[in-house]
Design a protein around this motif. Structure first.
Motif, PDB file in Angstrom:
ATOM      1  N   THR A 151       0.827  -1.207   0.000  1.00 20.15           N
ATOM      2  CA  THR A 151       0.000   0.000   0.000  1.00 20.15           C
ATOM      3  C   THR A 151       0.862   1.259   0.000  1.00 20.15           C
ATOM      4  N   GLU A 152       1.930   1.270   0.793  1.00 18.46           N
ATOM      5  CA  GLU A 152       2.823   2.427   0.832  1.00 18.46           C
ATOM      6  C   GLU A 152       3.481   2.668  -0.518  1.00 18.46           C
ATOM      7  N   LEU A 153       3.889   1.599  -1.184  1.00 21.28           N
ATOM      8  CA  LEU A 153       4.503   1.748  -2.502  1.00 21.28           C
ATOM      9  C   LEU A 153       3.493   2.253  -3.527  1.00 21.28           C
ATOM     10  N   ALA A 154       2.283   1.727  -3.468  1.00 27.88           N
ATOM     11  CA  ALA A 154       1.246   2.195  -4.394  1.00 27.88           C
ATOM     12  C   ALA A 154       0.949   3.669  -4.167  1.00 27.88           C
ATOM     13  N   ASP A 155       0.869   4.082  -2.910  1.00 21.91           N
ATOM     14  CA  ASP A 155       0.600   5.491  -2.595  1.00 21.91           C
ATOM     15  C   ASP A 155       1.728   6.384  -3.100  1.00 21.91           C
ATOM     16  N   TRP A 156       2.968   5.934  -2.949  1.00 23.81           N
ATOM     17  CA  TRP A 156       4.127   6.694  -3.446  1.00 23.81           C
ATOM     18  C   TRP A 156       4.044   6.869  -4.962  1.00 23.81           C
ATOM     19  N   MET A 157       3.725   5.793  -5.669  1.00 20.96           N
ATOM     20  CA  MET A 157       3.613   5.871  -7.124  1.00 20.96           C
ATOM     21  C   MET A 157       2.490   6.814  -7.535  1.00 20.96           C
ATOM     22  N   ILE A 158       1.353   6.705  -6.879  1.00 20.23           N
ATOM     23  CA  ILE A 158       0.203   7.552  -7.214  1.00 20.23           C
ATOM     24  C   ILE A 158       0.544   9.018  -6.979  1.00 20.23           C
ATOM     25  N   GLU A 159       1.234   9.304  -5.874  1.00 22.43           N
ATOM     26  CA  GLU A 159       1.596  10.700  -5.582  1.00 22.43           C
ATOM     27  C   GLU A 159       2.520  11.262  -6.658  1.00 22.43           C
ATOM     28  N   GLY A 210      12.364 -15.680 -12.610  1.00 21.95           N
ATOM     29  CA  GLY A 210      11.048 -15.518 -12.005  1.00 21.95           C
ATOM     30  C   GLY A 210      11.058 -14.389 -11.008  1.00 21.95           C
ATOM     31  N   LEU A 211       9.879 -14.069 -10.495  1.00 23.10           N
ATOM     32  CA  LEU A 211       9.725 -12.929  -9.602  1.00 23.10           C
ATOM     33  C   LEU A 211      10.129 -13.275  -8.173  1.00 23.10           C
ATOM     34  N   SER A 212      10.927 -12.395  -7.580  1.00 24.21           N
ATOM     35  CA  SER A 212      11.193 -12.511  -6.160  1.00 24.21           C
ATOM     36  C   SER A 212       9.994 -11.951  -5.394  1.00 24.21           C
ATOM     37  N   GLU A 213       9.997 -12.155  -4.072  1.00 25.18           N
ATOM     38  CA  GLU A 213       8.902 -11.639  -3.252  1.00 25.18           C
ATOM     39  C   GLU A 213       8.820 -10.122  -3.362  1.00 25.18           C
ATOM     40  N   GLN A 214       9.976  -9.453  -3.363  1.00 22.29           N
ATOM     41  CA  GLN A 214       9.995  -7.999  -3.447  1.00 22.29           C
ATOM     42  C   GLN A 214       9.542  -7.508  -4.824  1.00 22.29           C
ATOM     43  N   GLU A 215       9.987  -8.183  -5.881  1.00 23.53           N
ATOM     44  CA  GLU A 215       9.573  -7.803  -7.234  1.00 23.53           C
ATOM     45  C   GLU A 215       8.073  -7.963  -7.410  1.00 23.53           C
ATOM     46  N   ALA A 216       7.514  -9.020  -6.833  1.00 24.62           N
ATOM     47  CA  ALA A 216       6.068  -9.242  -6.921  1.00 24.62           C
ATOM     48  C   ALA A 216       5.311  -8.158  -6.156  1.00 24.62           C
ATOM     49  N   LYS A 217       5.858  -7.738  -5.014  1.00 24.69           N
ATOM     50  CA  LYS A 217       5.220  -6.669  -4.230  1.00 24.69           C
ATOM     51  C   LYS A 217       5.191  -5.375  -5.028  1.00 24.69           C
ATOM     52  N   VAL A 218       6.310  -5.031  -5.659  1.00 25.68           N
ATOM     53  CA  VAL A 218       6.368  -3.825  -6.480  1.00 25.68           C
ATOM     54  C   VAL A 218       5.384  -3.926  -7.635  1.00 25.68           C
ATOM     55  N   LEU A 219       5.285  -5.091  -8.260  1.00 23.59           N
ATOM     56  CA  LEU A 219       4.361  -5.294  -9.374  1.00 23.59           C
ATOM     57  C   LEU A 219       2.917  -5.089  -8.938  1.00 23.59           C
ATOM     58  N   ARG A 220       2.546  -5.649  -7.792  1.00 26.88           N
ATOM     59  CA  ARG A 220       1.172  -5.476  -7.307  1.00 26.88           C
ATOM     60  C   ARG A 220       0.883  -4.008  -6.997  1.00 26.88           C
ATOM     61  N   ALA A 221       1.868  -3.315  -6.415  1.00 26.33           N
ATOM     62  CA  ALA A 221       1.699  -1.889  -6.143  1.00 26.33           C
ATOM     63  C   ALA A 221       1.539  -1.107  -7.444  1.00 26.33           C
ATOM     64  N   ALA A 222       2.324  -1.484  -8.450  1.00 20.92           N
ATOM     65  CA  ALA A 222       2.229  -0.816  -9.751  1.00 20.92           C
ATOM     66  C   ALA A 222       0.862  -1.028 -10.373  1.00 20.92           C
ATOM     67  N   ALA A 223       0.306  -2.221 -10.233  1.00 20.24           N
ATOM     68  CA  ALA A 223      -1.030  -2.491 -10.761  1.00 20.24           C
ATOM     69  C   ALA A 223      -2.062  -1.594 -10.095  1.00 20.24           C
ATOM     70  N   ARG A 224      -1.960  -1.431  -8.791  1.00 22.01           N
ATOM     71  CA  ARG A 224      -2.902  -0.573  -8.075  1.00 22.01           C
ATOM     72  C   ARG A 224      -2.759   0.883  -8.510  1.00 22.01           C
ATOM     73  N   ALA A 225      -1.510   1.342  -8.640  1.00 21.77           N
ATOM     74  CA  ALA A 225      -1.282   2.728  -9.055  1.00 21.77           C
ATOM     75  C   ALA A 225      -1.752   2.962 -10.484  1.00 21.77           C
ATOM     76  N   SER A 226      -1.551   1.984 -11.341  1.00 23.65           N
ATOM     77  CA  SER A 226      -1.997   2.101 -12.726  1.00 23.65           C
ATOM     78  C   SER A 226      -3.517   2.163 -12.798  1.00 23.65           C
ATOM     79  N   ARG A 227      -4.181   1.352 -11.988  1.00 27.93           N
ATOM     80  CA  ARG A 227      -5.646   1.342 -11.983  1.00 27.93           C
ATOM     81  C   ARG A 227      -6.205   2.701 -11.564  1.00 27.93           C
ATOM     82  N   VAL A 228      -5.556   3.327 -10.595  1.00 19.13           N
ATOM     83  CA  VAL A 228      -6.027   4.618 -10.082  1.00 19.13           C
ATOM     84  C   VAL A 228      -5.741   5.750 -11.060  1.00 19.13           C
ATOM     85  N   THR A 229      -4.568   5.736 -11.690  1.00 16.91           N
ATOM     86  CA  THR A 229      -4.111   6.877 -12.492  1.00 16.91           C
ATOM     87  C   THR A 229      -4.248   6.687 -13.996  1.00 16.91           C
ATOM     88  N   GLY A 230      -4.381   5.444 -14.448  1.00 13.44           N
ATOM     89  CA  GLY A 230      -4.395   5.176 -15.882  1.00 13.44           C
ATOM     90  C   GLY A 230      -3.011   5.120 -16.496  1.00 13.44           C
TER      91      GLY A 230
END
Length: 250
Positions: A56-64, A88-108
């Motif tokens: 959530t913190e990463l997604a918020d940072w991206m959105i801002e 393949g994706l590490s745990e951290q890479e997957a976390k960043v990817l999920r945050a990016a998906a959330r930020a993309s959904r909000v901002t386009g």
């Protein structure tokens, strides 16, 4: 600019030397729009603060950064840049990817990923979709590095963008073959070209000898036209497609 380029999409994310302050000065001095990214590179270049941050913190940072602005400069990021390891994706890479998906959904905003292997890219697309992202907003950066062209087709069939990168580093016929194949399959509206050039090296006097950014316009495209491609297809892949890919909310 003299070669007909009116904007550059700059892909350096956090972890590998992103300097939005430098980009701002270059843009103002040259009068050239530069579209910078928010996001995080792959292992082992993920900073400690990203490892400690929640999704959530990463997604918020991206959105801002995409909507309010990047700290210390007077502009917003235009898109999201991430990456994935070849195995393949590490745990951290997957976390960043999920945050990016959330930020993309909000901002386009588009999400582009430095991913070499097609099977890893398909894993990313599934996680991205499961996290609420629109696969049509996802860009596979370095598609040309995957030797299995069937994976190119599978990714295109999912609706993602395919960016054939490093033009000028391999013989032009390699790229012409890739592009012709995908055009024949009907995926012309999902293709992008890039160069992966420049490479200022701070360890060398004056940064070494960077490769010029003009190979695509002054070298590759004229040869592709000589090979028989139409000007309309060139315009689609170098003008209309990038605008569609990196504009918000498509």
């Amino acid at each position: 600019q003299a070669s007909g380029v009116f904007a550059l999409v700059e892909p350096t994310p956090v972890g590998v030397g992103r300097r939005p302050d430098v980009l701002e000065r270059v843009s103002r001095e040259c009068g050239m729009p530069l579209v910078t990214a928010v996001g995080v590179y792959r292992e082992p270049w993920i900073p400690d603060w990203v490892r400690k941050a929640s999704e959530t913190e990463l997604a918020d940072w991206m959105i801002e950064e995409l909507t309010v602005g990047i700290a210390g400069v007077g502009f917003c990021a235009g898109w999201i840049k991430i990456s994935a390891g070849d195995k393949g994706l590490s745990e951290q890479e997957a976390k960043v990817l999920r945050a990016a998906a959330r930020a993309s959904r909000v901002t386009g905003a588009a999400v582009g990923s430095h991913t070499v292997r097609g099977d890893v890219l398909l894993q990313q697309l599934q996680i991205f979709a499961d996290s609420g992202g629109d696969v049509r907003r996802f860009v596979w950066i370095h598609t040309q590095a995957e030797s299995n062209t069937q994976l190119h087709r599978q990714v295109a069939e999912r609706g993602a963008w395919l960016e054939y990168d490093a033009v000028g580093s391999e013989p032009d016929p390699v790229y012409i073959e890739h592009l012709t194949r995908m055009l024949d399959l009907g995926f012309g509206s999902q293709l992008l070209l890039s160069q992966d050039r420049g490479w200022y090296d701070p360890a060398k006097p004056l940064g070494g000898t960077p490769k010029p950014y003009t190979y695509l316009t002054d070298g590759f495209l004229p040869r592709w036209l000589e090979h028989g491609v139409s000007q309309d297809v060139v315009d689609q892949i170098t003008r209309r497609n990038p605008f569609q890919a990196f504009s918000r909310g498509n």
